[in-house]
Design an enzyme around this catalytic site. Structure first.
Site, PDB file in Angstrom:
ATOM      1  N   ARG A 270       0.819  -1.201   0.000  1.00 50.84           N
ATOM      2  CA  ARG A 270       0.000   0.000   0.000  1.00 50.84           C
ATOM      3  C   ARG A 270       0.856   1.255   0.000  1.00 50.84           C
ATOM      4  NH1 ARG A 270      -5.214  -0.501   4.064  1.00 50.84           N
ATOM      5  NH2 ARG A 270      -5.548  -2.627   3.392  1.00 50.84           N
TER       6      ARG A 270
ATOM      7  N   SER B 164      -8.148  -0.698   0.049  1.00 52.71           N
ATOM      8  CA  SER B 164      -9.236  -0.901   1.022  1.00 52.71           C
ATOM      9  C   SER B 164      -9.915   0.421   1.359  1.00 52.71           C
ATOM     10  CB  SER B 164      -8.686  -1.594   2.261  1.00 52.71           C
ATOM     11  OG  SER B 164      -9.729  -1.923   3.135  1.00 52.71           O
ATOM     12  N   HIS B 165      -9.833   0.834   2.636  1.00 47.52           N
ATOM     13  CA  HIS B 165     -10.546   2.038   3.080  1.00 47.52           C
ATOM     14  C   HIS B 165      -9.631   3.259   3.136  1.00 47.52           C
ATOM     15  CE1 HIS B 165      -8.572   0.206   6.512  1.00 47.52           C
ATOM     16  NE2 HIS B 165      -8.374   1.445   6.903  1.00 47.52           N
TER      17      HIS B 165
ATOM     18  N   LYS C  47      -3.310  -6.554  -3.185  1.00 53.36           N
ATOM     19  CA  LYS C  47      -3.425  -7.745  -2.344  1.00 53.36           C
ATOM     20  C   LYS C  47      -3.173  -8.939  -3.257  1.00 53.36           C
ATOM     21  CE  LYS C  47      -6.790  -5.969   1.013  1.00 53.36           C
ATOM     22  NZ  LYS C  47      -8.184  -5.958   1.488  1.00 53.36           N
TER      23      LYS C  47
ATOM     24  N   ASP D  61     -16.907  -1.657   3.701  1.00 54.56           N
ATOM     25  CA  ASP D  61     -15.694  -0.842   3.574  1.00 54.56           C
ATOM     26  C   ASP D  61     -15.337  -0.666   2.093  1.00 54.56           C
ATOM     27  OD1 ASP D  61     -14.405  -3.287   2.952  1.00 54.56           O
ATOM     28  OD2 ASP D  61     -12.537  -2.557   3.844  1.00 54.56           O
TER      29      ASP D  61
ATOM     30  N   ASP E 283     -13.311  -1.734  -0.102  1.00 52.67           N
ATOM     31  CA  ASP E 283     -13.145  -2.838  -1.049  1.00 52.67           C
ATOM     32  C   ASP E 283     -14.010  -4.040  -0.683  1.00 52.67           C
ATOM     33  OD1 ASP E 283     -11.601  -3.473   1.190  1.00 52.67           O
ATOM     34  OD2 ASP E 283     -10.212  -4.687   0.008  1.00 52.67           O
TER      35      ASP E 283
ATOM     36  N   ASP F 184     -14.538  -6.107   1.832  1.00 50.94           N
ATOM     37  CA  ASP F 184     -14.215  -7.334   2.577  1.00 50.94           C
ATOM     38  C   ASP F 184     -14.533  -7.193   4.065  1.00 50.94           C
ATOM     39  OD1 ASP F 184     -12.162  -5.625   3.201  1.00 50.94           O
ATOM     40  OD2 ASP F 184     -10.533  -6.944   2.529  1.00 50.94           O
ATOM     41  N   ARG F 185     -15.068  -6.032   4.479  1.00 48.07           N
ATOM     42  CA  ARG F 185     -15.441  -5.827   5.880  1.00 48.07           C
ATOM     43  C   ARG F 185     -16.820  -5.191   5.934  1.00 48.07           C
ATOM     44  NH1 ARG F 185     -12.800  -2.056   8.761  1.00 48.07           N
ATOM     45  NH2 ARG F 185     -11.883  -0.891   7.046  1.00 48.07           N
TER      46      ARG F 185
ATOM     47  N   HIS G 241     -14.057  -7.970   9.323  1.00 48.58           N
ATOM     48  CA  HIS G 241     -13.768  -9.102   8.422  1.00 48.58           C
ATOM     49  C   HIS G 241     -14.507 -10.306   8.997  1.00 48.58           C
ATOM     50  CE1 HIS G 241     -10.390  -7.636   5.895  1.00 48.58           C
ATOM     51  NE2 HIS G 241      -9.989  -6.951   6.951  1.00 48.58           N
TER      52      HIS G 241
HETATM   53 ZN   LIG Z   1     -11.118  -3.844   3.082  1.00 46.07          ZN
END
Ligand SMILES: [Zn+2]
Length: 465
Positions: A14, A106-107, A116, A244, A246, A248-249, A331
């Protein structure tokens, strides 16, 4: 090639897209990742890599550069399009690819981006990521030109929705539901999935906009849930869900406006799971409430406390054959009726399945959980160079007199349901502390005590360094 090493973190890569993630770096990543994957395959075999990306403004550029590198290294690249990280996980499982790359931060803030990675169906992280960085720096793949590189777009939307549909047992679809995707990449696919199941979600910020114009797509920050809570009141919603950046949460808001944190959500999922699978293992992480682990045991399950981090959790799930896991961060991992990866849309559907079947709110379902008093995560500044030494000193201090769980930081058990955690953050010069007890007074008491021990350990660590 000189690369900013700090972007190669524990679980992913990142950085600030325009500063840290040049086209040259993304292409080199493609070449060296393909080379790394190829090293693990029989000589001469074809190499297939799926790539998906979120809706950030820099994602198209990074996609072009990364796939350029993969193609140069002779990979058969499958472009899974723009969507949430779980779409990439799904592609890896559904297509059985050798590797997969998600372009996302992500966020994080809009100017950031990252990658990832997966090898087969497993996360590619930790030491593997560091070795990959070494390989890029060595330049050993710079001049690779292998035949066989192809690029093919595959729309997996239909297959994904069909898989969710085949998995869940939704009885009632009349729950009033608001979904806030925060303009992240999960909105369109998530909403389409819910509609395909017969739900009528009220979508809030579900169009993809890489500038995140409404709020930050991070559901663990209460401020980011305010628009969702307001909309729920407006339409009299039964449940509110936030995804979130992307996808995944997830975060959840109960009918009365209460935020339901990750460990409470996991408790709901665990109870439903254990009714079908008595004795199943359920994994939580070191930051979760003691009431979670007690509740899993009370409902006939085997509770496991594990390290924080989605890659570590997924690895542990496979190792012990756990059917469910979750983190405070939202998650949620289902290995029951689903392949075990963290997917906010899928977890949302499983939650709606429970709420519809039970006909109660989340708060009502959890009304019998003993009340405790917890602090939020407390961030305690500590130089990177000594943070692990500080945790070691805190562990030593308590080990003589208390039970200390030291798999990820020190989780000190004070008896009487009270515990305190001190762990080194994987992402910055910070120690993360958290405390829980049966009364607010006791919580504040152990907090003051542990903070004094931590402060002394920081001073000692600085003096020794
Ligand atoms: Zn995420």
């Amino acid at each position: 090639m000189k690369i900013p090493r700090s972007i190669f973190r524990e679980y992913d890569i990142r950085g600030v897209a325009d500063r840290d993630l040049s086209d040259q770096l993304a292409a080199a990543l493609g070449r060296s990742f393909a080379g790394t994957l190829r090293d693990g395959l029989p000589a001469g075999s074809a190499l297939t890599v799926a790539v998906a990306r979120d809706g950030r403004l820099s994602s198209d550029r990074l996609f072009a550069a990364l796939t350029g590198g993969l193609l140069q290294a002779g990979a058969r690249v499958i472009d899974a399009g723009i969507g949430p990280t779980p779409l990439l996980y799904f592609a890896a499982h559904h297509l059985g690819t050798d590797g997969a790359v998600m372009i996302t931060a992500s966020h994080n803030d809009a100017p950031d981006n990252g990658f990832k990675l997966m090898r087969g169906k497993a996360s590619f992280f930790g030491g593997d990521l560091q070795k990959l960085a070494d390989r890029i720096e060595s330049g050993s793949d710079d001049d690779v030109h292998l035949d066989g590189g192809t690029l093919e777009a595959r729309d997996l939307t239909g297959a994904y929705i069909a898989s969710v549909k085949a998995s869940v047992r939704v009885r009632r679809t009349d729950l009033r539901l608001v979904v806030d995707a925060g303009n992240g990449s999960a909105g369109p696919l998530g909403i389409a999935t819910l509609r395909a199941l017969g739900f009528a979600p009220d979508p809030l910020f579900c169009d993809i906009d890489g500038r995140f114009p409404n709020h930050h797509p991070d559901p663990t920050v209460p401020k980011n849930l305010e628009a969702l809570q307001a909309r729920m009141i407006e339409i009299g919603a039964d449940v509110g869900i936030a995804w979130d950046g992307d996808g995944d949460r997830l975060g959840a808001v109960d009918r009365n406006g209460d935020i339901v944190w990750g460990d409470r959500l996991l408790m709901l999922f665990a109870r439903a799971l254990l009714a079908e699978h008595p004795g199943a293992s359920v994994i939580g992480e070191v930051k979760c409430s003691a009431t979670l682990y007690a509740d899993i045991a009370k409902h006939g399950g085997t509770p496991i406390v594990w390290k924080t981090g989605h890659s570590l959790i997924k690895t542990k799930m496979k190792e012990v054959g756990a059917l469910l896991a979750g983190e405070m961060s939202g998650h949620m991992f289902f290995a029951d009726r689903w392949p075990g990866f963290d997917d906010a849309t899928y977890a949302t559907v499983r939650l709606l399945e429970i709420l519809g079947n039970e006909g109660k709110t989340m708060g009502e379902l959890l009304a019998d959980v003993p009340e405790t008093f917890v602090t939020p995560e407390i961030r305690f500044a500590c130089p990177d160079a000594i943070k692990f030494e500080v945790v070691r000193r805190v562990t030593e201090h308590y080990r003589a007199t208390h039970e200390v769980l030291d798999i990820d930081g020190a989780r000190v058990d004070f008896g009487d349901g009270a515990w305190g955690l001190c762990r080194a953050s994987n992402t910055g010069p910070v120690l993360v502390l958290r405390f829980e007890a049966r009364t607010a007074v006791r919580r504040d008491q152990i907090r003051a005590e542990v903070e004094a021990v931590v402060a002394a350990a920081v001073a000692g660590g600085l003096a020794a360094s």
